[in-house]
Write a protein that holds these residues in place. Structure first.
Motif, PDB file in Angstrom:
ATOM      1  N   SER A  73      -0.663   7.813  -3.804  1.00  0.00           N
ATOM      2  CA  SER A  73      -1.888   7.551  -3.050  1.00  0.00           C
ATOM      3  C   SER A  73      -2.179   8.719  -2.119  1.00  0.00           C
ATOM      4  N   GLY A 110     -10.371  -1.801   1.267  1.00  0.00           N
ATOM      5  CA  GLY A 110      -9.534  -2.984   1.405  1.00  0.00           C
ATOM      6  C   GLY A 110     -10.263  -4.092   2.134  1.00  0.00           C
ATOM      7  N   ASP A 118      -5.046   1.919   6.851  1.00  0.00           N
ATOM      8  CA  ASP A 118      -3.667   2.285   7.148  1.00  0.00           C
ATOM      9  C   ASP A 118      -3.542   2.775   8.587  1.00  0.00           C
ATOM     10  N   ASP A 126      -8.293   5.509   1.334  1.00  0.00           N
ATOM     11  CA  ASP A 126      -7.845   4.321   0.592  1.00  0.00           C
ATOM     12  C   ASP A 126      -7.447   4.636  -0.844  1.00  0.00           C
ATOM     13  N   SER A 161      -0.338  -1.025   8.166  1.00  0.00           N
ATOM     14  CA  SER A 161      -1.744  -1.155   7.786  1.00  0.00           C
ATOM     15  C   SER A 161      -2.311  -2.350   8.523  1.00  0.00           C
ATOM     16  N   GLY A 172       0.812  -1.200   0.000  1.00  0.00           N
ATOM     17  CA  GLY A 172       0.000   0.000   0.000  1.00  0.00           C
ATOM     18  C   GLY A 172       0.852   1.259   0.000  1.00  0.00           C
TER      19      GLY A 172
END
Length: 481
Positions: A101, A204, A211, A197, A170, A77
Motif C-alpha cells: 500500500s 474508507g 491512517d 488510501d 487508523s 490496513g
C-alpha cells in the motif's frame, strides 16, 4: 538492550542511531525483550516477524528521519507483501498482499524497523479491542481490567507500555483518538484525504477513515505525518495543501486562537464530572497561554450524523465480510456477533438509503463549517467517561444498531470523535489530565477543515506547557530495559 529506552521518543532514538551511539539491532532487541515481558499481560502484539526485521537491518535501512526505530503496524490496513494481516478476523488466516500500500511504502521509507502488527477489533468496528482471533482481549497497561480502546487498541497498549515509541493506527470514528485517551498518548487525525488510501481502497467508510499514528510526543507524530502526507496516484480527492508541513508548524506557537469550550456532549448531555472538570481545566490552561476561550456548542445535528455513520459502517462491514467469506455461511465460528449484526442491518438498507446517509454526513460537514467560521478550535473531552472495563463492549451481541447508538453504548461512551470523521476536519486527543484513580483522561481539540498545521502547533504548545512524556503506566514502570 537500551537502558534509557523509556526516556526516548522515536526522533531521539533515530538521533542515537545516526550518531552511532546505539544500533538499530540494539533498539530492536530492546523492543523484542519488552514484547516478551509485557505482551502476555497485554495481548497487543501479533504476527511477529523478528527475523524479517533483522534481515531488513542487515540489508541496510532507508536513510529516513526515523532510521532504526522499532515500529508496529496495525492489524488492519497498511497492506504489505511482507507483513501478514488478518483485520481482527477469523474468516481468513493472516495473509500478505500482492503489492504494498502507499501508506506502508511511505512509512517504510522513514527507516523504521517493523517487526509485527498490533491487535484490532474485528473489521475495526468498536471502541474496545477484544477480537476472538487473538484468543482474548487486549488490555490497558494503566489498568489491566480496562480496555486500551479501539480500534487501534493494540497500538495504544504497545506504545503506552513502552514496547515501541510510536505505532501505526487508523481512525474511522475515533480509532486513533480513543486509544490515545485510554492509554495516555497523543493521537492525531489528519484532515480527510491527507494520507493515501490506495491502491487497495478508494476511500474508507465513505471518506471517514484515515491512517495515522499513536505516539508519546507530538514531534514523533509530526515527523510521520510529514513523511506520509499527500495523495497517492488516482486518489478521488485531495485536501487543501499544507503551507510548510507538520514538523515546521510545531517549531513555533500558533497565533492566539478563538477556542470554543464544551464540557458536555455535542448534544448537551452531561458527561462524567471528573472528565468535565478536566475539560474546564484545559480551558483555563489555554486562557493562561493567551487564547480566547468561551463556552459554545455546535448546533450541527450530531444525532442524525451518528445514525448515518452507523448505516455507512454497516454497509462497509458487510462488504468486507461477504467478500472474505467467499460464499461460506455467516457462521459464529467465523464471524463475531457485532459483524453478523452489521451484515443483517446492511441487508435492510437500499442503495438509496446508503446515498442518503452519505448526504447526511456531507450536510453535517457543512453545518460544522458554519460553527468553525466563528471559532478556530473546539475543545471537548475525547471520551465521556474514563476508560471502559473489559467486556462492556463485547462483540457477542448481534444488535449492531444498539451496539452503536443504544443507551450506555458506543456513542454514549465516545460522543465526540466520529463528528470529525464525518466532517473530515483534523482533530487530536492530548493526555493533559488524569483521574483521581490514576487513569488517563484525553482532551480533544478540533480545527477547521485543512487547518492541520494550526492544530498540531497548538498541540505542541500545550505539550510544552503541561508535559506528559514522563507519565508512565504501572505495567511499564515495573519492567526493566
Amino acid at each position: 538492550m537500551i537502558a534509557e529506552y523509556d526516556a526516548l521518543d522515536a526522533v531521539a532514538m533515530a538521533a542515537l542511531v545516526a550518531r552511532g551511539d546505539v544500533t538499530a539491532a540494539d533498539l530492536l532487541d530492546t523492543a523484542l525483550a519488552r514484547t516478551s515481558a509485557l505482551n502476555p499481560a497485554l495481548n497487543a502484539v501479533v504476527w511477529q516477524q523478528p527475523d524479517l526485521a533483522r534481515r531488513h537491518i542487515a540489508r541496510g535501512l532507508p536513510a529516513g528521519p526515523l532510521r532504526g526505530v522499532p515500529f508496529l503496524l496495525k492489524d488492519l490496513g497498511a497492506e504489505s507483501t511482507e507483513f501478514p494481516c488478518a483485520s481482527g478476523s477469523r474468516i481468513l488466516p493472516p495473509a500478505t498482499e500482492s503489492a504494498d500500500s502507499a501508506i506502508w511504502d511511505r512509512i517504510r521509507a522513514t527507516g523504521v524497523v517493523t517487526f509485527g502488527r498490533t491487535t484490532a477489533p474485528e473489521n475495526g468496528i468498536g471502541v474496545a479491542t477484544e477480537a476472538a482471533v487473538y484468543g482474548g482481549p487486549t488490555r490497558n497497561p494503566w489498568d489491566l481490567s480496562r480496555t486500551p480502546g479501539g480500534s487501534s487498541g493494540g497500538a495504544g497498549a504497545a506504545v503506552a507500555a513502552g514496547i515501541v515509541p510510536v505505532a501505526h493506527g487508523s481512525d474511522g470514528g475515533g480509532s486513533i483518538r480513543i486509544p490515545a485517551a485510554c492509554c495516555g498518548l497523543f493521537g492525531f487525525k489528519a484532515t480527510r484525504a491527507r494520507l493515501p488510501d490506495g491502491p487497495f481502497s478508494g476511500e474508507g467508510w465513505g471518506g471517514m477513515a484515515i491512517d495515522g499514528f499513536l505516539s508519546r510526543s507530538v514531534r514523533d507524530t509530526a515527523v510521520l505525518l510529514d513523511a506520509c502526507a499527500g495523495p497517492d496516484p488516482g486518489a478521488p480527492y485531495w485536501p487543501p495543501p499544507l503551507a510548510h508541513g507538520y514538523g515546521d508548524a510545531i517549531t513555533r506557537p500558533p497565533p492566539r486562537l478563538r477556542v470554543a469550550i464544551c464540557d458536555t456532549t455535542l448534544t448537551g448531555t452531561p458527561i462524567d464530572p471528573e472528565v468535565a472538570e478536566a475539560v474546564r481545566d484545559a480551558g483555563r490552561l489555554l486562557e493562561s497561554l493567551g487564547h480566547r476561550v468561551e463556552p459554545a456548542r455546535p448546533t450541527a445535528d450530531t444525532a442524525a450524523m451518528m445514525h448515518a455513520w452507523t448505516r455507512i459502517v454497516a454497509c462497509g462491514t458487510a462488504l468486507s465480510v461477504r467478500t472474505d467469506l467467499g460464499g461460506r455461511p455467516l457462521s459464529p465460528d467465523l464471524v463475531e456477533g457485532v459483524s453478523r449484526g452489521a451484515c443483517a442491518y446492511a441487508k435492510t438498507l437500499s442503495g438509496a438509503d446508503y446515498l442518503q446517509a452519505l448526504g447526511q454526513i456531507h450536510a453535517y460537514g457543512r453545518q460544522m463549517a458554519d460553527f468553525f467560521a466563528r471559532f478556530d478550535i473546539l475543545l471537548t473531552a475525547t471520551l465521556a467517561e474514563l476508560p471502559a472495563r473489559i467486556g462492556r463492549f463485547s462483540h457477542e451481541t448481534e444488535d449492531f444498531v444498539h451496539f452503536r447508538t443504544g443507551p450506555g453504548m458506543v456513542f454514549d461512551y465516545s460522543p465526540f470523535c466520529a463528528a470529525f470523521n464525518a466532517s473530515g476536519q483534523p482533530a487530536a486527543s492530548l493526555p493533559l489530565a488524569g483521574s483521581t484513580g490514576g487513569l488517563p483522561i484525553g482532551i480533544h481539540l478540533a480545527a477547521p477543515f485543512g487547518a492541520d498545521e494550526t492544530l498540531i502547533a497548538l498541540c505542541a504548545e500545550l505539550e510544552t506547557a503541561r508535559p506528559w512524556f514522563h507519565r508512565r503506566p504501572p505495567l511499564a514502570a515495573t519492567t526493566g530495559p
